[in-house]
Design a protein around this motif. Sequence first.
Motif, PDB file in Angstrom:
ATOM      1  N   SER A 227      -7.337  12.256   4.143  1.00 53.76           N
ATOM      2  CA  SER A 227      -6.276  12.073   3.171  1.00 53.76           C
ATOM      3  C   SER A 227      -6.227  10.619   2.733  1.00 53.76           C
ATOM      4  CB  SER A 227      -4.950  12.529   3.757  1.00 53.76           C
ATOM      5  OG  SER A 227      -4.483  11.584   4.684  1.00 53.76           O
ATOM      6  N   THR A 228      -5.501  10.378   1.693  1.00 54.32           N
ATOM      7  CA  THR A 228      -5.406   9.025   1.152  1.00 54.32           C
ATOM      8  C   THR A 228      -4.746   8.089   2.152  1.00 54.32           C
ATOM      9  OG1 THR A 228      -5.193   9.982  -1.040  1.00 54.32           O
ATOM     10  CG2 THR A 228      -4.555   7.695  -0.824  1.00 54.32           C
ATOM     11  N   GLN A 229      -3.695   8.567   2.822  1.00 51.61           N
ATOM     12  CA  GLN A 229      -2.986   7.714   3.768  1.00 51.61           C
ATOM     13  C   GLN A 229      -3.880   7.314   4.933  1.00 51.61           C
ATOM     14  OE1 GLN A 229      -1.670  10.542   2.520  1.00 51.61           O
ATOM     15  NE2 GLN A 229       0.088   9.840   1.347  1.00 51.61           N
ATOM     16  N   SER A 230      -4.678   8.254   5.463  1.00 51.90           N
ATOM     17  CA  SER A 230      -5.552   7.911   6.595  1.00 51.90           C
ATOM     18  C   SER A 230      -6.621   6.906   6.165  1.00 51.90           C
ATOM     19  CB  SER A 230      -6.190   9.169   7.191  1.00 51.90           C
ATOM     20  OG  SER A 230      -7.002   9.814   6.244  1.00 51.90           O
ATOM     21  N   THR A 231      -7.079   6.981   4.935  1.00 59.06           N
ATOM     22  CA  THR A 231      -8.043   6.006   4.420  1.00 59.06           C
ATOM     23  C   THR A 231      -7.397   4.624   4.366  1.00 59.06           C
ATOM     24  OG1 THR A 231      -9.039   7.733   3.079  1.00 59.06           O
ATOM     25  CG2 THR A 231      -9.585   5.468   2.501  1.00 59.06           C
ATOM     26  N   TRP A 232      -6.154   4.576   3.919  1.00 60.08           N
ATOM     27  CA  TRP A 232      -5.450   3.297   3.868  1.00 60.08           C
ATOM     28  C   TRP A 232      -5.312   2.700   5.258  1.00 60.08           C
ATOM     29  CZ3 TRP A 232      -0.875   5.207   0.351  1.00 60.08           C
ATOM     30  CH2 TRP A 232      -1.311   5.329  -0.958  1.00 60.08           C
ATOM     31  N   VAL A 233      -4.972   3.540   6.232  1.00 58.46           N
ATOM     32  CA  VAL A 233      -4.787   3.051   7.601  1.00 58.46           C
ATOM     33  C   VAL A 233      -6.102   2.502   8.139  1.00 58.46           C
ATOM     34  CG1 VAL A 233      -4.276   3.759   9.973  1.00 58.46           C
ATOM     35  CG2 VAL A 233      -2.812   4.534   8.095  1.00 58.46           C
ATOM     36  N   ARG A 234      -7.225   3.238   7.923  1.00 53.37           N
ATOM     37  CA  ARG A 234      -8.528   2.782   8.392  1.00 53.37           C
ATOM     38  C   ARG A 234      -8.912   1.452   7.768  1.00 53.37           C
ATOM     39  NH1 ARG A 234     -11.503   6.875   6.449  1.00 53.37           N
ATOM     40  NH2 ARG A 234     -10.212   8.618   6.968  1.00 53.37           N
ATOM     41  N   LYS A 235      -8.570   1.259   6.503  1.00 47.44           N
ATOM     42  CA  LYS A 235      -8.934   0.027   5.799  1.00 47.44           C
ATOM     43  C   LYS A 235      -7.917  -1.088   6.033  1.00 47.44           C
ATOM     44  CE  LYS A 235     -11.605   2.192   2.124  1.00 47.44           C
ATOM     45  NZ  LYS A 235     -11.720   2.412   0.678  1.00 47.44           N
ATOM     46  N   GLY A 236      -6.824  -0.779   6.737  1.00 41.04           N
ATOM     47  CA  GLY A 236      -5.811  -1.782   7.017  1.00 41.04           C
ATOM     48  C   GLY A 236      -4.884  -2.060   5.847  1.00 41.04           C
ATOM     49  N   ILE A 237      -4.857  -1.156   4.875  1.00 41.97           N
ATOM     50  CA  ILE A 237      -3.969  -1.324   3.725  1.00 41.97           C
ATOM     51  C   ILE A 237      -2.597  -0.772   4.118  1.00 41.97           C
ATOM     52  CG2 ILE A 237      -3.551  -0.654   1.334  1.00 41.97           C
ATOM     53  CD1 ILE A 237      -6.602  -0.241   1.063  1.00 41.97           C
ATOM     54  N   PRO A 238      -1.522  -1.530   3.904  1.00 40.59           N
ATOM     55  CA  PRO A 238      -0.201  -1.031   4.284  1.00 40.59           C
ATOM     56  C   PRO A 238       0.173   0.194   3.445  1.00 40.59           C
ATOM     57  CG  PRO A 238      -0.028  -3.154   3.160  1.00 40.59           C
ATOM     58  CD  PRO A 238      -1.487  -2.855   3.323  1.00 40.59           C
ATOM     59  N   LEU A 239       0.844   1.132   4.096  1.00 40.55           N
ATOM     60  CA  LEU A 239       1.285   2.341   3.398  1.00 40.55           C
ATOM     61  C   LEU A 239       2.392   1.997   2.408  1.00 40.55           C
ATOM     62  CD1 LEU A 239       1.427   4.905   6.347  1.00 40.55           C
ATOM     63  CD2 LEU A 239      -0.354   4.642   4.641  1.00 40.55           C
ATOM     64  N   GLN A 240       2.430   2.732   1.311  1.00 37.42           N
ATOM     65  CA  GLN A 240       3.456   2.503   0.310  1.00 37.42           C
ATOM     66  C   GLN A 240       4.774   3.085   0.808  1.00 37.42           C
ATOM     67  OE1 GLN A 240       1.869   4.357  -3.173  1.00 37.42           O
ATOM     68  NE2 GLN A 240       0.422   2.716  -3.579  1.00 37.42           N
ATOM     69  N   ALA A 241       5.866   2.474   0.391  1.00 34.15           N
ATOM     70  CA  ALA A 241       7.189   2.964   0.776  1.00 34.15           C
ATOM     71  C   ALA A 241       7.407   4.346   0.173  1.00 34.15           C
ATOM     72  CB  ALA A 241       8.258   1.993   0.296  1.00 34.15           C
ATOM     73  N   LEU A 242       8.182   5.165   0.855  1.00 39.74           N
ATOM     74  CA  LEU A 242       8.481   6.519   0.388  1.00 39.74           C
ATOM     75  C   LEU A 242       9.249   6.444  -0.921  1.00 39.74           C
ATOM     76  CD1 LEU A 242       8.380   9.550   1.058  1.00 39.74           C
ATOM     77  CD2 LEU A 242      10.561   9.254   2.239  1.00 39.74           C
ATOM     78  N   ASP A 243       8.798   7.194  -1.903  1.00 35.85           N
ATOM     79  CA  ASP A 243       9.462   7.217  -3.201  1.00 35.85           C
ATOM     80  C   ASP A 243      10.650   8.171  -3.106  1.00 35.85           C
ATOM     81  OD1 ASP A 243      10.166   7.086  -5.848  1.00 35.85           O
ATOM     82  OD2 ASP A 243       8.517   8.356  -6.557  1.00 35.85           O
ATOM     83  N   THR A 244      11.850   7.614  -3.083  1.00 41.07           N
ATOM     84  CA  THR A 244      13.059   8.434  -2.945  1.00 41.07           C
ATOM     85  C   THR A 244      13.652   8.803  -4.304  1.00 41.07           C
ATOM     86  OG1 THR A 244      14.406   6.440  -2.762  1.00 41.07           O
ATOM     87  CG2 THR A 244      13.630   7.426  -0.703  1.00 41.07           C
ATOM     88  N   LYS A 245      13.012   8.377  -5.362  1.00 35.46           N
ATOM     89  CA  LYS A 245      13.524   8.637  -6.714  1.00 35.46           C
ATOM     90  C   LYS A 245      13.687  10.136  -6.958  1.00 35.46           C
ATOM     91  CE  LYS A 245      13.798   6.739 -11.030  1.00 35.46           C
ATOM     92  NZ  LYS A 245      15.044   6.056 -11.250  1.00 35.46           N
ATOM     93  N   ARG A 246      12.752  10.928  -6.438  1.00 30.74           N
ATOM     94  CA  ARG A 246      12.812  12.375  -6.696  1.00 30.74           C
ATOM     95  C   ARG A 246      13.940  13.052  -5.917  1.00 30.74           C
ATOM     96  NH1 ARG A 246       8.052  15.217  -3.293  1.00 30.74           N
ATOM     97  NH2 ARG A 246       8.104  13.833  -1.509  1.00 30.74           N
ATOM     98  N   PHE A 247      14.532  12.363  -4.939  1.00 29.43           N
ATOM     99  CA  PHE A 247      15.621  12.945  -4.158  1.00 29.43           C
ATOM    100  C   PHE A 247      17.000  12.573  -4.711  1.00 29.43           C
ATOM    101  CE2 PHE A 247      12.147  12.295  -0.983  1.00 29.43           C
ATOM    102  CZ  PHE A 247      11.818  13.631  -0.843  1.00 29.43           C
ATOM    103  N   GLU A 248      17.009  11.717  -5.703  1.00 32.44           N
ATOM    104  CA  GLU A 248      18.282  11.302  -6.285  1.00 32.44           C
ATOM    105  C   GLU A 248      18.880  12.446  -7.103  1.00 32.44           C
ATOM    106  OE1 GLU A 248      17.564   7.778  -8.565  1.00 32.44           O
ATOM    107  OE2 GLU A 248      17.054   6.588  -6.793  1.00 32.44           O
ATOM    108  N   ILE A 249      20.189  12.457  -7.149  1.00 25.92           N
ATOM    109  CA  ILE A 249      20.899  13.461  -7.949  1.00 25.92           C
ATOM    110  C   ILE A 249      21.634  12.700  -9.045  1.00 25.92           C
ATOM    111  CG2 ILE A 249      22.625  15.293  -7.923  1.00 25.92           C
ATOM    112  CD1 ILE A 249      21.943  15.653  -4.955  1.00 25.92           C
ATOM    113  N   PRO A 250      21.002  12.629 -10.220  1.00 25.53           N
ATOM    114  CA  PRO A 250      21.600  11.795 -11.276  1.00 25.53           C
ATOM    115  C   PRO A 250      22.832  12.463 -11.908  1.00 25.53           C
ATOM    116  CG  PRO A 250      19.633  12.874 -12.095  1.00 25.53           C
ATOM    117  CD  PRO A 250      19.743  13.222 -10.632  1.00 25.53           C
TER     118      PRO A 250
END
Length: 146
Positions: A1-24
Amino acid sequence: STQSTWVRKGIPLQALDTKRFEIPQPPATQRTDVGKWRDAVDNARAQLEHQTLRLINLELLNKFGKNAWLKSNQCLDAVQAPQKQQLEVLKRKVDEVNRARKAEQLSAAPQLNQLTEEWSALCHKNVELQLECAKLERRIKRMRKF
């Protein structure tokens, strides 16, 4: 997966996008519109239902996930065992072929060495003959001049 590739390469994971959980809420200019509020409430209910289903799935995974994982491992082991046996059989066959080929090469080595020496001697003899022929041709040319 993309996240495991980031971890192997030492790239920090992106913060969780909470925008889709907002109730406008409806925009300020449409807050008096009952239809817009109904849409917002329907959206909130859909998100609540989605989160409820996610929670149920996580509870099911927590309850039955271990057994499903163990069962999956058993199935993989059952598939792997005959494959390992077939691999061993093929490795033995490859080793047998390699041993037979090596034995043939070793038995043919003396004859190959003898033929190589004969070929080399004949090549050397041909060179000597060509040199002698060249000498004779020069000698004939000199004799013809006289």
